[in-house]
Design an enzyme around this catalytic site. Sequence first.
Site, PDB file in Angstrom:
ATOM      1  N   GLY A  93       1.225  -1.106  -6.591  1.00  0.00           N
ATOM      2  CA  GLY A  93       0.156  -1.886  -7.182  1.00  0.00           C
ATOM      3  C   GLY A  93      -1.113  -1.094  -7.443  1.00  0.00           C
ATOM      4  O   GLY A  93      -1.892  -1.431  -8.332  1.00  0.00           O
TER       5      GLY A  93
ATOM      6  N   VAL B 134       2.443   8.048  -8.495  1.00  0.00           N
ATOM      7  CA  VAL B 134       2.315   9.456  -8.142  1.00  0.00           C
ATOM      8  C   VAL B 134       3.458  10.226  -8.802  1.00  0.00           C
ATOM      9  O   VAL B 134       4.610   9.800  -8.764  1.00  0.00           O
ATOM     10  CB  VAL B 134       2.349   9.656  -6.606  1.00  0.00           C
ATOM     11  CG1 VAL B 134       2.259  11.139  -6.257  1.00  0.00           C
ATOM     12  CG2 VAL B 134       1.214   8.881  -5.942  1.00  0.00           C
TER      13      VAL B 134
ATOM     14  N   LYS C 265      -1.884  11.543  -8.999  1.00  0.00           N
ATOM     15  CA  LYS C 265      -1.939  10.097  -8.789  1.00  0.00           C
ATOM     16  C   LYS C 265      -2.718   9.488  -9.942  1.00  0.00           C
ATOM     17  O   LYS C 265      -3.836   9.888 -10.235  1.00  0.00           O
ATOM     18  CB  LYS C 265      -2.621   9.743  -7.463  1.00  0.00           C
ATOM     19  CG  LYS C 265      -2.658   8.245  -7.213  1.00  0.00           C
ATOM     20  CD  LYS C 265      -3.204   7.899  -5.853  1.00  0.00           C
ATOM     21  CE  LYS C 265      -3.124   6.400  -5.609  1.00  0.00           C
ATOM     22  NZ  LYS C 265      -3.600   6.044  -4.276  1.00  0.00           N
TER      23      LYS C 265
ATOM     24  N   ASP D  17      -6.851   3.359   4.364  1.00  0.00           N
ATOM     25  CA  ASP D  17      -5.474   2.913   4.159  1.00  0.00           C
ATOM     26  C   ASP D  17      -4.491   3.726   4.996  1.00  0.00           C
ATOM     27  O   ASP D  17      -3.529   4.285   4.475  1.00  0.00           O
ATOM     28  CB  ASP D  17      -5.131   3.008   2.661  1.00  0.00           C
ATOM     29  CG  ASP D  17      -3.902   2.205   2.285  1.00  0.00           C
ATOM     30  OD1 ASP D  17      -3.512   1.306   3.055  1.00  0.00           O
ATOM     31  OD2 ASP D  17      -3.320   2.483   1.223  1.00  0.00           O
TER      32      ASP D  17
ATOM     33  N   PRO E 111       2.085   4.196   7.711  1.00  0.00           N
ATOM     34  CA  PRO E 111       3.184   5.188   7.746  1.00  0.00           C
ATOM     35  C   PRO E 111       3.492   5.810   6.380  1.00  0.00           C
ATOM     36  O   PRO E 111       3.789   6.997   6.301  1.00  0.00           O
ATOM     37  CB  PRO E 111       4.360   4.403   8.293  1.00  0.00           C
ATOM     38  CG  PRO E 111       3.738   3.338   9.151  1.00  0.00           C
ATOM     39  CD  PRO E 111       2.471   2.968   8.415  1.00  0.00           C
ATOM     40  N   ALA E 112       3.412   5.031   5.300  1.00  0.00           N
ATOM     41  CA  ALA E 112       3.728   5.567   3.970  1.00  0.00           C
ATOM     42  C   ALA E 112       2.717   6.610   3.505  1.00  0.00           C
ATOM     43  O   ALA E 112       3.003   7.408   2.616  1.00  0.00           O
ATOM     44  CB  ALA E 112       3.805   4.444   2.955  1.00  0.00           C
TER      45      ALA E 112
END
Length: 175
Positions: A51, A55, A70, A167, A170-171
């Site tokens: 959203g 990348v 990005k 932010d 884990p991602a």
Amino acid sequence: MPDHPSPIPGATPSNYRRTTGGNLQWKPPSVEHLQQLLSGYEVIEMLGAGGMGAVYKARQISLDRMVAIKILPPEAAGDEEANFVERFRNEARTMAKMNHPAIVSVYDFGETSEGQLYIVMEFVDGTDVSKMILSQGKLPPEYALAITAHVCDALQYAHTHGVIHRDIKPANVLI
């Protein structure tokens, strides 16, 4: 999203597609299209999209190095476009000053002719913690603690330099 609806029923603005609920969702540019927009890079593949942007893996032609690009959707600026663009520009400049082994380096930023903001970063050839958890399940405690220690060290460095990462998940932790 544009302030005015499309004059053609069912038509969508450039780079948008309709979802099943009728909402408009940004469609990232194809590798070929992004290549046309960013001539200084050889765009190789899209690594992921969500959203808040997409990348891509690319090669910076002038320096012959792999990078990650990005791209933010045009509507990311929202109604306060001038403020958003200036904040983005300031954030990119601040991040480019970071020099820490656990923080991805920023090489460049700009805006495409189609109004999409982009940032060019160090390419990390690996995976992220989210994908590791999906493929392996629960990580061994020693490994999870080692990752956490590196993340905390990087966050401390960033905070010392006035940067707050909003932010952490884990991602966004690359291995």
